[in-house]
Design an enzyme around this catalytic site. Structure first.
Site, PDB file in Angstrom:
ATOM      1  N   GLU A 169       0.821  -1.212   0.000  1.00 46.93           N
ATOM      2  CA  GLU A 169       0.000   0.000   0.000  1.00 46.93           C
ATOM      3  C   GLU A 169       0.856   1.263   0.000  1.00 46.93           C
ATOM      4  O   GLU A 169       1.906   1.294   0.638  1.00 46.93           O
ATOM      5  CB  GLU A 169      -0.850   0.036   1.266  1.00 46.93           C
ATOM      6  N   CYS A 188       3.171   8.332   1.873  1.00 47.93           N
ATOM      7  CA  CYS A 188       3.440   7.378   2.954  1.00 47.93           C
ATOM      8  C   CYS A 188       3.701   6.023   2.297  1.00 47.93           C
ATOM      9  O   CYS A 188       2.825   5.472   1.624  1.00 47.93           O
ATOM     10  CB  CYS A 188       2.224   7.318   3.887  1.00 47.93           C
ATOM     11  N   CYS A 241       2.509  -6.055  16.059  1.00 45.86           N
ATOM     12  CA  CYS A 241       1.802  -5.118  16.938  1.00 45.86           C
ATOM     13  C   CYS A 241       0.301  -5.406  16.829  1.00 45.86           C
ATOM     14  O   CYS A 241      -0.228  -5.520  15.718  1.00 45.86           O
ATOM     15  CB  CYS A 241       2.095  -3.676  16.546  1.00 45.86           C
ATOM     16  N   SER A 252      10.015   5.875  10.376  1.00 51.84           N
ATOM     17  CA  SER A 252       9.321   5.504  11.603  1.00 51.84           C
ATOM     18  C   SER A 252       9.701   4.081  12.010  1.00 51.84           C
ATOM     19  O   SER A 252       9.732   3.188  11.177  1.00 51.84           O
ATOM     20  CB  SER A 252       7.811   5.587  11.341  1.00 51.84           C
ATOM     21  N   LEU A 288       5.871   4.597  19.995  1.00 48.71           N
ATOM     22  CA  LEU A 288       6.062   4.235  21.408  1.00 48.71           C
ATOM     23  C   LEU A 288       4.795   3.604  21.980  1.00 48.71           C
ATOM     24  O   LEU A 288       4.817   2.488  22.492  1.00 48.71           O
ATOM     25  CB  LEU A 288       6.468   5.485  22.198  1.00 48.71           C
ATOM     26  N   HIS A 289       3.710   4.348  21.961  1.00 42.62           N
ATOM     27  CA  HIS A 289       2.364   3.851  22.269  1.00 42.62           C
ATOM     28  C   HIS A 289       2.102   3.439  23.709  1.00 42.62           C
ATOM     29  O   HIS A 289       0.978   3.045  24.029  1.00 42.62           O
ATOM     30  CB  HIS A 289       1.980   2.679  21.345  1.00 42.62           C
TER      31      HIS A 289
HETATM   32  S1  SF4 Z   1       6.105  -2.605  13.135  1.00 40.19           S
HETATM   33 FE1  SF4 Z   1       4.650  -1.239  12.086  1.00 40.19          FE
HETATM   34  S2  SF4 Z   1       3.923  -2.471  10.354  1.00 40.19           S
HETATM   35 FE2  SF4 Z   1       4.899  -3.897  11.808  1.00 40.19          FE
HETATM   36  S3  SF4 Z   1       3.250  -4.664  13.081  1.00 40.19           S
HETATM   37 FE3  SF4 Z   1       4.121  -2.910  14.172  1.00 40.19          FE
HETATM   38  S4  SF4 Z   1       2.938  -1.126  13.513  1.00 40.19           S
HETATM   39 FE4  SF4 Z   1       2.510  -2.782  12.059  1.00 40.19          FE
END
Ligand code: SF4
Length: 392
Positions: free
Chosen positions: A115, A134, A145, A237, A261-262
């Site tokens: 994408e 992007c 994640c 990122s 970070l989250h």
């Molecule tokens: S590293 Fe980025 S693309 Fe990979 S699972 Fe985590 S958020 Fe998704």
């Protein structure tokens, strides 16, 4: 709470060695400028032909070798016989109802789907209007994640340099067509053609797990005779691959680094980001201090707000203490819910309270509503939809 996928956190760094597919006719986009020059000499061409070819590909973004009118016909013919120009085949293209966001799904030669998103921003008093591409760096992702659609697909392979750069070329063509339409409508002059102004490595995949190809792609994007995207307009990122962050600190690139970070602590972060078990928060922040000290660059922290998971005032204050003394900015992003994920979106009022908690510690932040909600513009979500529709 979604159960974390079975993906091992060890799989992140080893993804550097993930296999790359090879095309039937090699893509010319795989070559650096120096390599292109040596290929031209091997083909019996003069050195300046390499510069002409480079400008045709990256500055004029010609759609085929035939269109490269500055090159002689025999030279174009030999290029057609030996190379392909585009390694992407567009599978779908959708634009959000407000027209600000477009998302393309591209099919690669081995049927992988990736994408790319183009986001259009109006001038806002601080910044001129801009167009941000992007882009994806891997087909799928190994890091798992739990809030991310791509993470729920697993890693299939790294993208090649050419596949990464081709996404920006495609977005550049779209942006130029829009610029030209505006010129025809009298809304801008030919001297104001803008194209893509910014590139963010925030699409599918973990960019630093495909380190070598991402660095090579950045050097192509940054070339003044080609796409000419300034390093300060490029953002990489990462979820926090510590060795690669330290390596990046020594690259002498003026690019932006964004850390996903989250969560402000290991217990919360490990619940949604398996990589945290390998590189815990404290180790990651130590690497960020090293990066900021060496590069003198501000670090951006991405913090996806998950309702009742990581969005309390106490967690904001904890984050403030964690980042205290680091030259940084926090982007707060209410989550784009995925079909499998069990997270809900934090409302704006809660996001503002979170922001006030950061402010107590002098940490600047912005609440960023994600663009393209109506077109599944969250990471990996368009591919998810296409797999359903196309049976891909
Ligand atoms: S590293 Fe980025 S693309 Fe990979 S699972 Fe985590 S958020 Fe998704």
């Amino acid at each position: 709470m979604t159960t974390p996928p079975s993906t091992s956190p060890d799989s992140g760094p080893t993804a550097v060695d993930a296999p790359e597919a090879t095309a039937a006719l090699p893509s010319i986009l795989e070559h650096s400028r120096d390599k292109l020059t040596s290929i031209m000499l091997e083909l019996g061409e003069k050195k300046f032909r390499a510069d002409q070819l480079w400008r045709s590909i990256y500055h004029e973004t010609a759609e085929s070798f035939e269109d490269m009118s500055t090159l002689s016909k025999p030279f174009r013919k030999s290029l057609i016989e030996k190379y392909s120009l585009s390694s992407l085949e567009q599978a779908t293209f959708v634009t959000s109802a407000d027209g600000t966001t477009s998302k393309a799904l591209y099919k690669l030669h081995d049927d992988e789907l990736i994408e790319t998103v183009l986001m259009r921003y109006e001038a806002d008093g601080h910044r001129r209007n801009r167009k941000t591409a992007c882009i994806s760096t891997q087909a799928g992702c190994a890091l798992g994640c739990t809030f991310c659609a791509t993470g729920q697909q697993g890693l299939r392979r790294n993208l090649t340099v050419g596949e990464i750069v081709a996404q920006v070329i495609e977005m550049q063509r779209i942006a130029h067509r829009e610029d030209e339409a505006q010129v025809a409508e009298g809304k801008r002059t030919t001297g104001e053609l803008q194209g893509v102004t910014n590139v963010v490595f925030m699409g599918m995949g973990e960019p630093l797990a495909n380190y070598r190809n991402v660095m090579s792609a950045i050097r192509v994007l940054n070339d003044g005779q080609g796409l000419n995207i300034g390093a300060r307009h490029i953002t990489v990122s990462t979820v926090g691959l510590v060795p690669q962050i330290l390596q990046l600190a020594d690259e002498e690139l003026q690019i932006n680094l964004a850390i996903s970070l989250h969560a402000p602590d290991n217990a919360t972060r490990s619940q949604t980001m398996p990589i945290n078990q390998r590189y815990p928060v404290q180790e990651l922040i130590r690497a960020c201090h090293t990066y900021a000290d060496k590069t003198k660059r501000r670090i951006f922290f991405e913090y996806v707000l998950l309702k009742e998971q990581n969005d309390s005032l106490e967690q904001a204050q904890k984050l403030g203490r964690l980042l205290n003394g680091l030259h940084c900015h926090v982007n707060l992003i209410p989550v784009n819910p995925t079909k499998e994920g069990s997270f809900e979106r934090t409302d704006l009022a809660t996001a503002k309270v979170f922001q006030s908690g950061l402010k107590q510690y002098g940490i600047p932040s912005t609440v960023r509503m994600e663009k393209g909600i109506d077109i599944n513009a969250g990471c990996g979500q368009l591919r998810e939809r296409a797999v359903e529709i196309l049976g891909a």
